[in-house]
Design a protein around this motif. Structure first.
Motif, PDB file in Angstrom:
ATOM      1  N   PHE A 155       2.342  -5.115   2.873  1.00 37.62           N
ATOM      2  CA  PHE A 155       0.881  -5.772   2.590  1.00 37.62           C
ATOM      3  C   PHE A 155       0.875  -4.302   1.228  1.00 37.62           C
ATOM      4  CE2 PHE A 155       2.035  -3.797   7.235  1.00 37.62           C
ATOM      5  CZ  PHE A 155       2.206  -5.101   7.478  1.00 37.62           C
ATOM      6  N   ARG A 193      -2.370  -5.320  -1.804  1.00 42.71           N
ATOM      7  CA  ARG A 193      -3.701  -5.796  -0.406  1.00 42.71           C
ATOM      8  C   ARG A 193      -3.847  -5.383   0.212  1.00 42.71           C
ATOM      9  NH1 ARG A 193       0.472  -8.782   1.653  1.00 42.71           N
ATOM     10  NH2 ARG A 193       0.668  -9.676   3.148  1.00 42.71           N
ATOM     11  N   TYR A 194      -5.469  -5.306   0.048  1.00 45.24           N
ATOM     12  CA  TYR A 194      -5.774  -4.389   2.104  1.00 45.24           C
ATOM     13  C   TYR A 194      -5.147  -5.512   3.121  1.00 45.24           C
ATOM     14  CZ  TYR A 194      -7.983  -2.331   5.387  1.00 45.24           C
ATOM     15  OH  TYR A 194      -8.629  -1.368   6.541  1.00 45.24           O
ATOM     16  N   GLU A 219      -6.294  -5.742   7.524  1.00 45.10           N
ATOM     17  CA  GLU A 219      -6.875  -5.172   8.301  1.00 45.10           C
ATOM     18  C   GLU A 219      -5.933  -4.806   9.436  1.00 45.10           C
ATOM     19  OE1 GLU A 219      -9.162  -2.563  10.419  1.00 45.10           O
ATOM     20  OE2 GLU A 219      -9.852  -3.054   8.416  1.00 45.10           O
ATOM     21  N   GLU A 230       0.061   1.718  -0.035  1.00 40.97           N
ATOM     22  CA  GLU A 230      -1.304   2.546   0.599  1.00 40.97           C
ATOM     23  C   GLU A 230      -0.918   3.910   1.625  1.00 40.97           C
ATOM     24  OE1 GLU A 230      -4.480   1.756   3.625  1.00 40.97           O
ATOM     25  OE2 GLU A 230      -3.958   0.165   2.590  1.00 40.97           O
ATOM     26  N   GLU A 286      -1.161   4.223   4.453  1.00 46.63           N
ATOM     27  CA  GLU A 286      -0.798   4.048   5.503  1.00 46.63           C
ATOM     28  C   GLU A 286       0.100   3.318   6.209  1.00 46.63           C
ATOM     29  OE1 GLU A 286      -2.921   4.046   9.525  1.00 46.63           O
ATOM     30  OE2 GLU A 286      -3.050   5.239   8.078  1.00 46.63           O
ATOM     31  N   HIS A 287       0.342   2.655   5.342  1.00 45.66           N
ATOM     32  CA  HIS A 287       1.619   1.572   5.048  1.00 45.66           C
ATOM     33  C   HIS A 287       2.836   2.571   6.270  1.00 45.66           C
ATOM     34  CE1 HIS A 287      -0.178  -0.949   2.239  1.00 45.66           C
ATOM     35  NE2 HIS A 287      -1.058  -1.005   3.395  1.00 45.66           N
TER      36      HIS A 287
END
Length: 194
Positions: free
Chosen positions: A41, A44-45, A47, A92, A94-95
C-alpha cells in the motif's frame, strides 16, 4: 490481496546473566525475529486493507515457530511476548496495525495456552529506525516482573516501500525483578489480565 514479498529476516537472541546484581542460576533468554516485507500500500491511500491481515497469517505462524525454535522449541519455557511494526516512510501507521492479528494470534497459537493480549508498538520510520517492543507475561498482563521491552531494528530497513514486522519472546521475568505487584506464581489465568 497482494502477495507477501519478503526481502530479509533477522533473528536476534540474547542471554542475560545479571544486571549488576548476582549472576542468575539460569540466564534470561529473549529473542526477536524481524521480517522485512514489501508494503503493498506504500505511496497511495487504499481504503480496504484488512484483507492483507489474512495474507500475513502464514508469515506470522512461520515467524512464531522459528522464534520458538530459537529459544529451545519448548512452549512451556516461554513466559513473555510482544510484537511490533515499523512502517517505511511511503506508508502509514495503519499499515503497521495490520500486524496485530497475524502476529499476535500466531504466537498465542504456537504457545498453546497463552491468555494475555500480545502487547504491541508501531511507528513510521526510516531505514535503521529502532522500535521498543513491549513485553508482558503470556498469561496475565498485570505480572509486573515481566514488564519489559526489547529494542529492535535492521540497519537498512524499512525502506520507504517496506514494512518491518517483529515478534519477541522471553523465557522469564527481568533479571533481578523485585518491584512487587502480581507474581507469576499467583496468576489465576481467568481473563488474561490477572
Amino acid at each position: 490481496m497482494p502477495d507477501v514479498i519478503i526481502r530479509k529476516s533477522v533473528l536476534h537472541v540474547e542471554e542475560i546473566f545479571h544486571e549488576g546484581g548476582p549472576v542468575a542460576p539460569e540466564p534470561l533468554r529473549r529473542a526477536a525475529l524481524l521480517t522485512v516485507i514489501r508494503n503493498p500500500f506504500a505511496g497511495r491511500y487504499v481504503e480496504e486493507i484488512q484483507g492483507f491481515m489474512a495474507d500475513l497469517k502464514p508469515l506470522g505462524l512461520s515467524m512464531a515457530r522459528d522464534l520458538l525454535g530459537a529459544l529451545g522449541d519448548d512452549p512451556a519455557a516461554i513466559e513473555g511476548y510482544g510484537k511490533g511494526a515499523i512502517v517505511g516512510a511511503a506508508g502509514e501507521l495503519e499499515h503497521g496495525a495490520l500486524w496485530h492479528e497475524p502476529g499476535g494470534y500466531a504466537m498465542r497459537e504456537v504457545l498453546g495456552k497463552a491468555k494475555a493480549i500480545v502487547p504491541s508498538a508501531k511507528k513510521v520510520g526510516a531505514p535503521g529506525a529502532r522500535l521498543d517492543v513491549p513485553i508482558t507475561h503470556i498469561n496475565a498482563s498485570y505480572v509486573r516482573s515481566h514488564f519489559d521491552a526489547m529494542e529492535v531494528g535492521v540497519s537498512d530497513a524499512p525502506r520507504a516501500d517496506e514494512l518491518l514486522l517483529a515478534l519477541v519472546m522471553t523465557t522469564g521475568p527481568r533479571i533481578h525483578a523485585r518491584a512487587g505487584g502480581l507474581a507469576a506464581t499467583d496468576i489465576r489465568g481467568e481473563d488474561g489480565l490477572r
